[in-house]
Write a protein that holds these residues in place. Structure first.
Motif, PDB file in Angstrom:
ATOM      1  N   GLN A   1       0.832  -1.200   0.000  1.00  0.00           N
ATOM      2  CA  GLN A   1       0.000   0.000   0.000  1.00  0.00           C
ATOM      3  C   GLN A   1       0.871   1.257   0.000  1.00  0.00           C
ATOM      4  O   GLN A   1       1.785   1.384   0.808  1.00  0.00           O
ATOM      5  CB  GLN A   1      -0.910   0.001   1.243  1.00  0.00           C
TER       6      GLN A   1
ATOM      7  N   LEU B   1       1.290   5.301   0.565  1.00  0.00           N
ATOM      8  CA  LEU B   1       0.716   6.452   1.263  1.00  0.00           C
ATOM      9  C   LEU B   1       1.449   7.699   0.808  1.00  0.00           C
ATOM     10  O   LEU B   1       2.639   7.865   1.079  1.00  0.00           O
ATOM     11  CB  LEU B   1       0.853   6.296   2.779  1.00  0.00           C
TER      12      LEU B   1
ATOM     13  N   GLY C   1      -1.028  12.157   6.584  1.00  0.00           N
ATOM     14  CA  GLY C   1      -2.282  12.473   7.256  1.00  0.00           C
ATOM     15  C   GLY C   1      -2.472  11.464   8.367  1.00  0.00           C
ATOM     16  O   GLY C   1      -2.572  10.248   8.108  1.00  0.00           O
TER      17      GLY C   1
ATOM     18  N   ASP D   1      -4.906  10.570  10.336  1.00  0.00           N
ATOM     19  CA  ASP D   1      -6.103   9.723  10.293  1.00  0.00           C
ATOM     20  C   ASP D   1      -5.973   8.621   9.247  1.00  0.00           C
ATOM     21  O   ASP D   1      -6.257   7.449   9.528  1.00  0.00           O
ATOM     22  CB  ASP D   1      -7.355  10.569  10.010  1.00  0.00           C
ATOM     23  N   SER D   2      -5.565   8.980   8.027  1.00  0.00           N
ATOM     24  CA  SER D   2      -5.470   7.961   6.974  1.00  0.00           C
ATOM     25  C   SER D   2      -4.360   6.963   7.282  1.00  0.00           C
ATOM     26  O   SER D   2      -4.515   5.758   7.066  1.00  0.00           O
ATOM     27  CB  SER D   2      -5.254   8.613   5.609  1.00  0.00           C
ATOM     28  N   TRP D   3      -3.237   7.421   7.818  1.00  0.00           N
ATOM     29  CA  TRP D   3      -2.152   6.493   8.160  1.00  0.00           C
ATOM     30  C   TRP D   3      -2.601   5.535   9.254  1.00  0.00           C
ATOM     31  O   TRP D   3      -2.281   4.345   9.211  1.00  0.00           O
ATOM     32  CB  TRP D   3      -0.888   7.264   8.565  1.00  0.00           C
TER      33      TRP D   3
ATOM     34  N   GLN E   1      -5.635   4.486   9.782  1.00  0.00           N
ATOM     35  CA  GLN E   1      -6.545   3.511   9.175  1.00  0.00           C
ATOM     36  C   GLN E   1      -5.773   2.395   8.492  1.00  0.00           C
ATOM     37  O   GLN E   1      -6.109   1.215   8.643  1.00  0.00           O
ATOM     38  CB  GLN E   1      -7.464   4.201   8.166  1.00  0.00           C
ATOM     39  N   TYR E   2      -4.750   2.726   7.716  1.00  0.00           N
ATOM     40  CA  TYR E   2      -3.973   1.705   7.017  1.00  0.00           C
ATOM     41  C   TYR E   2      -3.189   0.830   7.994  1.00  0.00           C
ATOM     42  O   TYR E   2      -3.097  -0.385   7.810  1.00  0.00           O
ATOM     43  CB  TYR E   2      -3.028   2.345   5.996  1.00  0.00           C
TER      44      TYR E   2
END
Length: 200
Positions: free
Chosen positions: A122, A124, A128, A130-132, A134-135
């Motif tokens: 994945q 990135l 960010g 929040d997005s990090w 989540q992953y």
């Protein structure tokens, strides 16, 4: 009374190289197990640093290794690095400094902006929190640090390594050194301008 003469027996929990847990009255061969763990993590993650991790975290790090691409004087890169350290994520770091590094980053990510990170396969782009998160959660990384106090992250390395300067072709160099000065060749000696060595 049977229990009066019985002695307390130590039970050892042993985790095999395949991840199976067994209980036994004999301690595991620490040297062999440590070397097996190190070999497994080095082949899967490319870093012996993962050998220091608890078993479950090591499995996640081997399956979904985290790699951060950064540069000097890059504030978002520093924020991403601090975030990963704060959450207790074992990660490798590649620095982007030279033109070759930039070209390699562009080939890898399709852009030349930083920070850039990979979690397994994945990508990135940009940082960010929040997005990090989540992953990382999806990959199975724990929400709180489980890194042992003795854990030492691998040192950052350049994304590309500079190719060593190509040495001069040995045959041509030897030819130049052994070639006599012009006008001192014996008659009939082949030369670049007279390869057959013809005499007139």
């Amino acid at each position: 009374m049977q229990g009066a003469g019985a002695q307390a027996q130590t039970v050892y929990r042993v985790v095999g190289a395949d991840g199976k847990v067994t209980f036994t009255d004999r301690p595991a061969n620490q040297g062999a197990q440590a070397s097996a763990d190190t070999a497994g993590s080095a082949s899967a993650a490319g870093s012996s640093a993962n050998a220091q991790l608890p078993y479950e975290l090591r499995q996640i790090a081997n399956r979904y290794p985290v790699l951060l691409y950064s540069a000097k004087d890059c504030q978002p890169c520093e924020e991403a690095r601090s975030f990963l350290r704060g959450r207790g994520i074992p990660f490798g770091e590649r620095t982007v400094e030279s033109n070759a590094d930039i070209a390699a980053l562009k080939k890898l990510s399709g852009q030349d902006s930083l920070p850039f990170a990979t979690i397994g396969n994945q990508h990135l782009k940009g940082f960010g929190e929040d997005s990090w998160n989540q992953y990382l959660n999806a990959a199975g990384y724990p929400a709180r640090s489980q890194l042992p106090a003795s854990y030492r992250a691998p040192a950052p390395r350049p994304l590309t390594t500079a190719a060593p300067a190509a040495p001069a072709e040995p045959a041509k160099a030897a030819e130049r050194q052994s070639a006599p000065a012009a006008g001192t060749l014996p008659p009939g000696t082949p030369t670049p301008s007279n390869p057959a060595g013809l005499r007139f």
